[in-house]
Design a protein around this motif. Structure first.
Motif, PDB file in Angstrom:
ATOM      1  N   PHE A   6       0.848  -1.176   0.000  1.00 51.90           N
ATOM      2  CA  PHE A   6       0.000   0.000   0.000  1.00 51.90           C
ATOM      3  C   PHE A   6       0.895   1.240   0.000  1.00 51.90           C
ATOM      4  O   PHE A   6       2.111   1.141   0.096  1.00 51.90           O
ATOM      5  CB  PHE A   6      -0.918   0.014   1.225  1.00 51.90           C
ATOM      6  CG  PHE A   6      -1.940  -1.107   1.238  1.00 51.90           C
ATOM      7  CD1 PHE A   6      -2.144  -1.916   0.132  1.00 51.90           C
ATOM      8  CD2 PHE A   6      -2.702  -1.355   2.369  1.00 51.90           C
ATOM      9  CE1 PHE A   6      -3.074  -2.941   0.139  1.00 51.90           C
ATOM     10  CE2 PHE A   6      -3.634  -2.379   2.396  1.00 51.90           C
ATOM     11  CZ  PHE A   6      -3.825  -3.174   1.282  1.00 51.90           C
ATOM     12  N   ASN A   7       0.278   2.389  -0.074  1.00 49.19           N
ATOM     13  CA  ASN A   7       1.054   3.621  -0.241  1.00 49.19           C
ATOM     14  C   ASN A   7       1.083   4.431   1.058  1.00 49.19           C
ATOM     15  O   ASN A   7       0.530   5.521   1.149  1.00 49.19           O
ATOM     16  CB  ASN A   7       0.490   4.443  -1.395  1.00 49.19           C
ATOM     17  CG  ASN A   7       0.703   3.744  -2.724  1.00 49.19           C
ATOM     18  OD1 ASN A   7       1.830   3.438  -3.104  1.00 49.19           O
ATOM     19  ND2 ASN A   7      -0.379   3.454  -3.423  1.00 49.19           N
ATOM     20  N   ASN A   8       1.755   3.842   2.058  1.00 51.79           N
ATOM     21  CA  ASN A   8       1.951   4.492   3.348  1.00 51.79           C
ATOM     22  C   ASN A   8       0.636   5.021   3.911  1.00 51.79           C
ATOM     23  O   ASN A   8       0.515   6.176   4.291  1.00 51.79           O
ATOM     24  CB  ASN A   8       2.964   5.639   3.225  1.00 51.79           C
ATOM     25  CG  ASN A   8       3.392   6.151   4.603  1.00 51.79           C
ATOM     26  OD1 ASN A   8       3.291   5.443   5.598  1.00 51.79           O
ATOM     27  ND2 ASN A   8       3.850   7.388   4.651  1.00 51.79           N
ATOM     28  N   VAL A   9      -0.361   4.155   3.988  1.00 50.01           N
ATOM     29  CA  VAL A   9      -1.637   4.545   4.595  1.00 50.01           C
ATOM     30  C   VAL A   9      -1.613   4.361   6.107  1.00 50.01           C
ATOM     31  O   VAL A   9      -2.471   4.846   6.814  1.00 50.01           O
ATOM     32  CB  VAL A   9      -2.811   3.747   3.998  1.00 50.01           C
ATOM     33  CG1 VAL A   9      -2.991   4.085   2.535  1.00 50.01           C
ATOM     34  CG2 VAL A   9      -2.617   2.244   4.186  1.00 50.01           C
ATOM     35  N   HIS A  10      -0.639   3.607   6.595  1.00 54.72           N
ATOM     36  CA  HIS A  10      -0.402   3.339   8.011  1.00 54.72           C
ATOM     37  C   HIS A  10      -1.453   2.413   8.593  1.00 54.72           C
ATOM     38  O   HIS A  10      -2.238   1.803   7.886  1.00 54.72           O
ATOM     39  CB  HIS A  10      -0.259   4.629   8.812  1.00 54.72           C
ATOM     40  CG  HIS A  10       0.826   4.540   9.851  1.00 54.72           C
ATOM     41  ND1 HIS A  10       0.685   3.798  11.000  1.00 54.72           N
ATOM     42  CD2 HIS A  10       2.058   5.076   9.910  1.00 54.72           C
ATOM     43  CE1 HIS A  10       1.778   3.883  11.736  1.00 54.72           C
ATOM     44  NE2 HIS A  10       2.643   4.654  11.096  1.00 54.72           N
ATOM     45  N   GLU A  11      -1.455   2.322   9.945  1.00 61.05           N
ATOM     46  CA  GLU A  11      -2.076   1.170  10.593  1.00 61.05           C
ATOM     47  C   GLU A  11      -3.596   1.160  10.559  1.00 61.05           C
ATOM     48  O   GLU A  11      -4.207   0.099  10.377  1.00 61.05           O
ATOM     49  CB  GLU A  11      -1.586   1.058  12.042  1.00 61.05           C
ATOM     50  CG  GLU A  11      -1.795   2.282  12.886  1.00 61.05           C
ATOM     51  CD  GLU A  11      -0.974   2.220  14.173  1.00 61.05           C
ATOM     52  OE1 GLU A  11      -0.367   1.179  14.459  1.00 61.05           O
ATOM     53  OE2 GLU A  11      -0.941   3.239  14.889  1.00 61.05           O
ATOM     54  N   ILE A  12      -4.270   2.281  10.752  1.00 58.42           N
ATOM     55  CA  ILE A  12      -5.739   2.248  10.782  1.00 58.42           C
ATOM     56  C   ILE A  12      -6.283   1.720   9.468  1.00 58.42           C
ATOM     57  O   ILE A  12      -7.070   0.767   9.431  1.00 58.42           O
ATOM     58  CB  ILE A  12      -6.316   3.642  11.089  1.00 58.42           C
ATOM     59  CG1 ILE A  12      -6.082   3.990  12.555  1.00 58.42           C
ATOM     60  CG2 ILE A  12      -7.814   3.682  10.774  1.00 58.42           C
ATOM     61  CD1 ILE A  12      -6.656   5.334  12.970  1.00 58.42           C
ATOM     62  N   ARG A  13      -5.856   2.325   8.372  1.00 57.84           N
ATOM     63  CA  ARG A  13      -6.390   1.922   7.073  1.00 57.84           C
ATOM     64  C   ARG A  13      -5.812   0.582   6.617  1.00 57.84           C
ATOM     65  O   ARG A  13      -6.494  -0.204   5.961  1.00 57.84           O
ATOM     66  CB  ARG A  13      -6.123   3.025   6.051  1.00 57.84           C
ATOM     67  CG  ARG A  13      -6.990   4.255   6.326  1.00 57.84           C
ATOM     68  CD  ARG A  13      -6.404   5.545   5.773  1.00 57.84           C
ATOM     69  NE  ARG A  13      -7.266   6.677   6.098  1.00 57.84           N
ATOM     70  CZ  ARG A  13      -7.206   7.349   7.265  1.00 57.84           C
ATOM     71  NH1 ARG A  13      -6.323   6.995   8.190  1.00 57.84           N
ATOM     72  NH2 ARG A  13      -8.026   8.361   7.493  1.00 57.84           N
ATOM     73  N   GLY A  14      -4.553   0.325   6.964  1.00 61.42           N
ATOM     74  CA  GLY A  14      -3.968  -0.961   6.614  1.00 61.42           C
ATOM     75  C   GLY A  14      -4.651  -2.112   7.327  1.00 61.42           C
ATOM     76  O   GLY A  14      -5.013  -3.123   6.720  1.00 61.42           O
ATOM     77  N   TYR A  15      -4.854  -1.981   8.638  1.00 55.41           N
ATOM     78  CA  TYR A  15      -5.532  -3.027   9.399  1.00 55.41           C
ATOM     79  C   TYR A  15      -6.990  -3.180   8.962  1.00 55.41           C
ATOM     80  O   TYR A  15      -7.518  -4.292   8.899  1.00 55.41           O
ATOM     81  CB  TYR A  15      -5.480  -2.714  10.895  1.00 55.41           C
ATOM     82  CG  TYR A  15      -4.170  -3.031  11.574  1.00 55.41           C
ATOM     83  CD1 TYR A  15      -3.464  -4.188  11.278  1.00 55.41           C
ATOM     84  CD2 TYR A  15      -3.644  -2.175  12.543  1.00 55.41           C
ATOM     85  CE1 TYR A  15      -2.266  -4.481  11.920  1.00 55.41           C
ATOM     86  CE2 TYR A  15      -2.452  -2.462  13.190  1.00 55.41           C
ATOM     87  CZ  TYR A  15      -1.765  -3.612  12.873  1.00 55.41           C
ATOM     88  OH  TYR A  15      -0.581  -3.917  13.510  1.00 55.41           O
TER      89      TYR A  15
END
Length: 808
Positions: free
Chosen positions: A577-586
């Motif tokens: 992914f493009n550095n969306v980080h943990e909330i959106r990644g999880y």
């Protein structure tokens, strides 16, 4: 030749024996076309399923409590042996008094009804019917803030009802709880587009992380998604380049909106590092999602996973063969784009329309028509509706196979039976409309030799004569049916390691499996600790799905090396992914996961050497049906007398793992244990990542983590606390155990988001998000919620479910 766009105005129906026609508008274009309903259901390609007992032949059977019972007109029941020992019936068929109605929800598993040449699933009932919908407003009070969508109170009430019912469900023997796989519920899944409790409706005040401070090009709720599945034989980089050119045209064509996301999944191969980087360069848009699956799972499984992973209203399922050829003319390419955008507009125009597939222009005069038969791809689906009814059916086929006509038609018929509609839309270009294979290519699965005595999968569910008749009646009358139908209920024959031995035999020895756990790891640039981290996570002996969100697009060679050398019981998935980080990644990958048991972990926590961290989690989820989240690190009960001014939270008790390593000496060990396995366990008001274990279905239905807790690309501090509070508010529970993880290994505090600019953002967010929880849960957080937790722990000790640990 008329274009598709000029013919997508509406539908009219002409019922049998009637000269009248009823017009219904689908789009703003004022043109309608007639629809005929002379449809003949396709016969299932298996011989009649029969049993002979005492010289009598029975061709209508029902599987209940692990045995097959003949359903006779006079109500007689005759027990017969069956391989479907994992199934049980609903507990009661009595009148609908409050007690007997409640009993219908106590069985954790559905029943299978067999009739004629096929079988269908009788799912668990919908707990929403336990309470009058008019009571929605009474349940939560005037001060509760719901998410910014119309049905949020309805969804919340349904989940609260479900938790109240599940509290009374009978529990299996303790010895079985650690080994029994946690299966997805066989019922409808209601899908909110955001967290059920949110800040958006609160007057004119903007969310804590307002759009001015976020990457404004990132869209958490795109209108459409193009989901492309690339198989092993395709050239990855060139295929993605072709898709992105088409996506740019579609974004501009869809009513002028550019709210679209592109999802690409490479199924069955793990490209080299150079290919991965070149492919990812073409997937750098804010809403581009690039995934690689080492093992080939096939179209049914992967399109289900991508649809859950998406956040769009409408999802287009594409294979490489569905794309326009590279040498196509500009005119034909425009026709292809025109069909896709027209199908999207049709679904957007009517909430009851859930599926659009192509039809050949030479075979039909109508531009479009209602249908319960599917013969061509691609599929354009309404995400919420398809997920609600269980997704496209994965039974009746082997791992790695393409969608068949049988499977596509069953989905269409299930949608009609469940209150939705399916449409065939004419294609004005010859290359759009890929013919689907008739049935499974495996003769043991779809051929004439299959029957109830052969090993699963023997027949596709949902295709009994009664099922087909119900779908046809709904199509002819356009009646909005509300039958409790659902697909992809767990199939018989699953062992404790996640292997379907019967299905494996039917599929010529190719392993058919269900992961006991899906591990989702958030990773961001930890080069010094990646090797010990991965070493600790590949020791499990049962079926595992391991999903890595590599937000930093780094250490690709290490992930490639580990995926290539096994072990074979792991399904490896790499998400770039493009550095969306943990909330959106999880959120995305937790819903993408195949297992109902989803373990969210961080990139600086190493697992213990044995498998107790998974087996103990299975035990707790199986024993406590309302356990929604299980923390594996630390947790809090906000029962203190003071507020910590710097962190904006209560100074109550703090419990958990590695309590002796707490330099502030604020953490204490868990004070109770579960006597069934003699392991520490407590109910906890708020728990910390990581690990954090969730039920996938519940995680989906509560809307995942709250995206207002961070901008895309920033740490989501407080995401774990907020969803814990949300579950207690909705009537579910949150627990804490100690899986013996090794936390903060290596140089974790000098890498990732614990250093540099990300640490400043992290620190600033903590107090801000803690205050946000008070605005989100007035009159509940923190005093009311914490008192519920303390009473639950006291009741556990009193009932004998918990036991006090000496000296604590």
């Amino acid at each position: 030749m008329h274009s598709v766009a000029s013919n997508t105005a509406g539908l009219s129906q002409r019922s049998r024996g009637s000269s009248t026609s009823t017009t219904c508008s689908l789009l703003t274009v004022v043109l309608c076309c007639l629809i005929g309903f002379s449809l003949i259901a396709k016969t299932v390609n298996t011989h009649s399923i029969t049993k002979i007992l005492d010289g009598k032949i029975y061709d209508s059977l029902i599987i209940e409590q692990g045995v097959v019972r003949e359903v006779a007109n006079e109500g007689e029941s005759i027990e017969l042996l069956t391989t479907a020992s994992n199934f049980s019936s609903l507990a009661s068929e009595k009148s609908f008094s409050s007690d007997s109605q409640k009993a219908r929800f106590l069985s954790p598993k559905p029943s299978i009804i067999i009739g004629g040449n096929s079988f269908s699933i009788k799912p668990e009932a919908d707990t929403l019917s336990l309470r009058d919908p008019n009571q929605f407003e009474k349940d939560f009070g005037d001060n509760t803030i719901f998410g910014g969508f119309e049905d949020a109170p309805k969804f919340a009430t349904r989940l609260q009802n479900m938790a109240a019912v599940l509290e009374n469900r009978e529990i299996a023997e303790t010895s079985k709880l650690m080994m029994q796989p946690l299966l997805p519920p066989c019922r409808r899944v209601f899908l909110p587009r955001q967290s059920l409790v949110d800040t958006k409706p609160r007057g004119t005040r903007a969310p804590a992380h307002g759009i001015k401070r976020c990457r404004i090009t990132h869209d958490d709720h795109p209108t459409i998604a193009l989901a492309l599945l690339i198989e092993k034989s395709a050239e990855i980089v060139n295929t993605i380049r072709r898709l992105q050119k088409l996506a740019a045209e579609i974004k501009g064509s869809n009513n002028g909106t550019r709210k679209a996301e592109v999802l690409v999944l490479v199924d069955g191969q793990w490209p080299g590092e150079k290919t991965l980087l070149n492919a990812h360069k073409l997937m750098e848009g804010e809403n581009d999602w690039f995934l690689i699956s080492k093992n080939k799972l096939g179209e049914m499984k992967q399109f289900n996973k991508l649809t859950r992973c998406s956040q769009a209203e409408v999802v287009v399922w594409l294979s490489v063969d569905d794309l326009p050829p590279e040498n196509v003319t500009n005119s034909e390419q425009r026709n292809w784009i025109e069909w896709i955008t027209s199908a999207i507009k049709i679904i957007q125009s009517d909430k009851s329309i859930a599926l659009v597939t192509p039809q050949n222009k030479e075979l039909h005069d109508e531009a479009m028509r209602y249908s319960m038969s599917v013969k061509l791809a691609p599929f354009v689906v309404r995400r919420e509706s398809v997920i609600k009814l269980g997704g496209i059916e994965e039974w009746g086929g082997c791992r790695g196979e393409k969608i068949t006509r049988e499977v596509g038609t069953e989905l269409s018929q299930r949608l009609w039976r469940g209150g939705f509609k399916a449409i065939l839309l004419v294609s004005s270009t010859d290359f759009l409309g890929r013919p689907l294979p008739l049935a499974s290519t495996n003769q043991s699965v779809g051929g004439d030799i299959a029957d109830i005595d052969s090993e699963w999968p023997f027949v596709l569910p949902g295709r009994t004569k009664k099922d087909i008749s119900e779908a046809r009646e709904a199509l002819i009358s356009e009646a909005s049916r509300t039958k409790e139908v659902v697909g992809n209920c767990a199939s018989p024959g699953l062992d404790d390691s996640g292997i379907y031995h019967g299905a494996t035999k039917s599929c010529q020895g190719e392993i058919q499996s269900y992961p006991i756990v899906s591990i989702v790891m958030q990773y961001f640039r930890r080069p010094k600790i990646i090797i010990p981290l991965l070493n600790s996570l590949v020791r499990l002996k049962f079926q595992v799905e391991f999903i890595i969100n590599n937000d930093s697009i780094s250490e690709l060679s290490e992930f490639t090396r580990y995926s290539s050398r096994g072990p074979g019981n792991y399904d490896w998935v790499l998400a770039l992914f493009n550095n969306v980080h943990e909330i959106r990644g999880y959120n995305r990958l937790g819903m993408f996961a195949s297992s109902e048991l989803v373990m969210l972990i961080q990139d600086d926590d190493a697992a213990p050497k044995d498998d107790s961290w998974v087996r103990n989690a299975l035990y707790f989820f199986n024993k406590y049906p309302t356990l929604g989240i299980l923390g594996g690190y630390r947790g809090r009960i906000d029962n203190g007398r003071k507020q910590m001014a710097d962190l904006k939270q209560n100074n109550g008790q703090k419990f958990g793992a590695d309590w002796k390593r707490d330099r502030m000496k604020l953490t204490q060990a868990l004070t109770t244990l579960d006597p069934g396995i003699n392991k520490p366990f407590m109910w906890m008001y708020k728990v910390n990542l990581a690990p954090l274990i969730v039920r996938r279905s519940l995680f989906t239905e509560v809307g995942g983590f709250n995206t207002n807790f961070s901008c895309a690309g920033n740490p989501g501090i407080g995401l774990d606390y907020e969803i814990s509070i949300r579950l207690w508010k909705l009537g579910w529970r949150v627990g804490l155990y100690d899986p013996k993880f090794h936390h903060a290994i290596g140089n974790s505090k000098q890498s990732g988001t614990h250093s540099g600019p990300q640490k400043k953002i992290r620190d600033a967010s903590e107090g801000q998000n803690n205050m946000l929880m008070y605005r989100m849960y007035p009159n509940f957080h923190h005093k009311v919620g914490s008192s519920i937790v303390m009473k639950s722990n006291q009741q556990g000790i009193k009932s004998g479910s918990f036991r006090k640990i000496k000296g604590r």
